[in-house]
Scaffold this motif. Structure first.
Motif, PDB file in Angstrom:
ATOM      1  N   SER A  33       0.701  -1.173  -0.467  1.00  0.00           N
ATOM      2  CA  SER A  33      -0.150   0.121  -0.254  1.00  0.00           C
ATOM      3  C   SER A  33       0.901   1.246  -0.009  1.00  0.00           C
ATOM      4  O   SER A  33       0.569   2.340  -0.800  1.00  0.00           O
ATOM      5  N   ILE A  93       2.333   1.409  -3.571  1.00  0.00           N
ATOM      6  CA  ILE A  93       1.142   1.891  -4.282  1.00  0.00           C
ATOM      7  C   ILE A  93       0.890   3.848  -4.122  1.00  0.00           C
ATOM      8  O   ILE A  93       1.620   4.778  -5.527  1.00  0.00           O
ATOM      9  N   PRO A 134      -9.315  -1.252  -7.604  1.00  0.00           N
ATOM     10  CA  PRO A 134      -8.729  -3.104  -7.837  1.00  0.00           C
ATOM     11  C   PRO A 134      -8.762  -3.775  -9.856  1.00  0.00           C
ATOM     12  O   PRO A 134      -7.865  -4.430  -9.544  1.00  0.00           O
ATOM     13  N   PHE A 157      -6.041  -1.572 -12.010  1.00  0.00           N
ATOM     14  CA  PHE A 157      -5.099  -1.446 -10.909  1.00  0.00           C
ATOM     15  C   PHE A 157      -3.739  -1.718 -12.525  1.00  0.00           C
ATOM     16  O   PHE A 157      -2.830  -1.420 -12.058  1.00  0.00           O
ATOM     17  N   HIS A 212      -2.532  -5.660  -5.759  1.00  0.00           N
ATOM     18  CA  HIS A 212      -3.730  -4.263  -4.941  1.00  0.00           C
ATOM     19  C   HIS A 212      -4.487  -5.478  -3.661  1.00  0.00           C
ATOM     20  O   HIS A 212      -3.985  -6.364  -3.591  1.00  0.00           O
ATOM     21  N   LYS A 246      -7.772  -6.483  -2.880  1.00  0.00           N
ATOM     22  CA  LYS A 246      -8.470  -7.200  -4.387  1.00  0.00           C
ATOM     23  C   LYS A 246      -9.307  -8.298  -3.260  1.00  0.00           C
ATOM     24  O   LYS A 246      -8.531  -8.778  -3.113  1.00  0.00           O
TER      25      LYS A 246
END
Length: 115
Positions: free
Chosen positions: A8, A11, A63, A66, A111, A114
């Protein structure tokens, strides 16, 4: 759980950097105009490239989109790497490679939300 937290953070870092660079291209920052200008990009081409970069950053957050967002971001980075290769700029390649690897790592980790 720790992997999801790390992913995370990665990302969010990729989205932040992509949005920042994309916005710099859209707004026509002098550094971006100079760098892409030597490769034949005019202001319109630079704005389109910036819009695609910002779009890719937003797509990474969701998601369902992604992989597409990461693919677009990696393709943009690979384009820049190829232009650096054409001008034999090894320093530029070395700067861009970690960002390409970041996108590939994020795709590998998938992700975090997900289902």
């Amino acid at each position: 759980m720790i992997i999801k937290i790390i992913n995370s953070i990665l990302i969010l870092a990729a989205v932040f950097m992509g949005f920042k660079q994309g916005w710099a291209m859209i707004s026509g920052k002098p550094e971006m105009v100079e760098m892409f200008g030597k490769w034949g990009f005019d202001k319109t081409g630079l704005m389109i490239n910036g819009a695609v970069t910002v779009l890719a950053s937003v797509l990474i957050l969701f998601p369902k989109t992604f992989v597409w967002g990461n693919f677009l971001m990696a393709a943009g980075i690979l384009l820049i790497i190829c232009f650096h290769l054409l001008s034999r700029d090894l320093k530029g390649i070395a700067i861009e490679l970690p960002f390409l690897c970041l996108n590939l790592l994020i795709i590998y980790l998938q992700h975090p939300f997900k289902s």
